[in-house]
Write a protein that holds these residues in place. Structure first.
Motif, short mmCIF file in Angstrom:
data_model
loop_
_atom_site.label_atom_id
_atom_site.label_comp_id
_atom_site.label_asym_id
_atom_site.label_seq_id
_atom_site.Cartn_x
_atom_site.Cartn_y
_atom_site.Cartn_z
N UNK A 180 -7.81 10.95 -3.32
CA UNK A 180 -8.42 11.10 -1.99
C UNK A 180 -8.24 9.85 -1.13
N UNK A 181 -7.74 8.78 -1.77
CA UNK A 181 -7.63 7.52 -1.04
C UNK A 181 -6.58 7.63 0.08
N UNK A 182 -6.91 7.07 1.21
CA UNK A 182 -5.99 7.03 2.34
C UNK A 182 -6.02 8.24 3.23
N UNK A 183 -6.94 9.17 2.97
CA UNK A 183 -7.04 10.33 3.87
C UNK A 183 -7.40 9.87 5.28
N UNK A 184 -8.12 8.77 5.35
CA UNK A 184 -8.46 8.17 6.64
C UNK A 184 -7.55 6.96 6.83
N UNK A 185 -6.68 7.03 7.82
CA UNK A 185 -5.67 5.98 8.02
C UNK A 185 -6.30 4.61 8.20
N UNK A 230 -8.82 3.38 6.86
CA UNK A 230 -9.22 2.79 5.57
C UNK A 230 -8.08 1.97 4.99
N UNK A 231 -6.89 2.51 5.03
CA UNK A 231 -5.74 1.79 4.50
C UNK A 231 -5.50 0.50 5.27
N UNK A 232 -5.57 0.57 6.61
CA UNK A 232 -5.35 -0.62 7.43
C UNK A 232 -6.41 -1.68 7.16
N UNK A 233 -7.67 -1.24 7.07
CA UNK A 233 -8.75 -2.20 6.81
C UNK A 233 -8.57 -2.88 5.47
N UNK A 234 -8.23 -2.10 4.45
CA UNK A 234 -8.07 -2.66 3.11
C UNK A 234 -6.87 -3.60 3.04
N UNK A 263 0.86 -1.19 0.00
CA UNK A 263 0.00 0.00 0.00
C UNK A 263 0.89 1.23 0.00
N UNK A 264 1.05 1.91 -1.14
CA UNK A 264 1.95 3.07 -1.21
C UNK A 264 1.49 4.20 -0.28
N UNK A 265 2.46 4.90 0.30
CA UNK A 265 2.13 6.00 1.20
C UNK A 265 1.57 7.20 0.43
N UNK A 266 2.09 7.40 -0.76
CA UNK A 266 1.66 8.55 -1.55
C UNK A 266 0.97 8.07 -2.82
N UNK A 267 -0.32 7.84 -2.73
CA UNK A 267 -1.07 7.32 -3.88
C UNK A 267 -1.05 8.31 -5.04
N UNK A 268 -1.03 9.60 -4.72
CA UNK A 268 -1.08 10.62 -5.77
C UNK A 268 0.14 10.57 -6.69
N UNK A 269 1.25 9.97 -6.21
CA UNK A 269 2.46 9.90 -7.02
C UNK A 269 2.50 8.66 -7.90
#
Length: 209
Positions: free
Chosen positions: A29-34, A36-40, A1-7
């Motif tokens: 906008x993905x990952x603005x809520x931490x 969410x990333x952990x759940x996914x 799961x990349x830290x910077x999805x925008x890049x």
């Protein structure tokens, strides 16, 4: 799961957006809520049948043992790091953070050094230590430590080291006529007569070409 999805590369973002049926811009906008990333990440790991490796878990203990075993065979930290990554991928274990893994590599290398001392420590008798000290004194006297062999490729240096480990003094002399003096004049166990004392200096290129 990349830290910077925008890049993410545009082609990759477009592919993911297509599969999800959303606009590529929405991925920013993905990952603005931490959470969410952990759940996914948990859902993905479960789907792919991968497991996490929290501290103190059996998976981490097995990784530590793997690194120790490999450190007894290889010393370069980068190589050990890559071997650990390959091991985790094969075992379907989510890799811990890079810093954690790097610390584990350092611990494994120290453990390998300690284990080596335990395994061969009894071989260093007082007589052998004295002989080795005399050998080191002689090597320092001829400035052997200042020989620069960096012009040789690493693999060539390893080959020459292997030749030296396998060869007797007499064998090395036969290869290029080099005379390797033995300042201690000590008979090598199982090597026949004592090595010749004196003689000319060691020639840097005297063990094969």
């Amino acid at each position: 799961m990349p830290d910077d999805v925008a890049s993410a590369p545009p082609a990759a973002a477009a592919r993911v957006a297509e599969r999800l049926g959303v606009a590529s811009a929405a991925l920013r906008l993905y990952g603005k809520r931490d959470q969410t990333r952990s759940d996914h990440l948990g859902l993905i790991a479960k789907y792919l049948e991968w497991q996490t490796a929290p501290a103190g878990s059996q998976a981490m203990k097995e990784l530590e043992q793997f690194l120790l075993d490999r450190a007894m065979e290889h010393d370069p930290p980068t190589l050990l790091f890559n071997l650990a990554r390959e091991y985790l991928m094969a075992a379907k274990v989510i890799r811990p953070g890079a810093l954690i893994l790097a610390k584990m590599v350092g611990t494994a290398r120290k453990g390998a050094a300690d284990l080596t001392s335990q395994l061969v420590g009894h071989l260093l008798t007082a007589e052998l230590r004295a002989n080795l000290e005399r050998m080191l004194t002689w090597l320092r006297a001829i400035d052997a430590h200042q020989m620069d062999v960096s012009v040789l490729p690493n693999e060539r240096r390893r080959f020459l080291a292997q030749v030296a480990r396998r060869s007797t003094n007499q064998g090395l002399e036969r290869r290029k006529g080099a005379q390797v003096p033995d300042p201690a004049g000590v008979r090598r166990p199982g090597r026949g007569r004592p090595a010749r004392r004196g003689g000319g200096p060691v020639r840097p290129g005297g063990v094969g070409s």
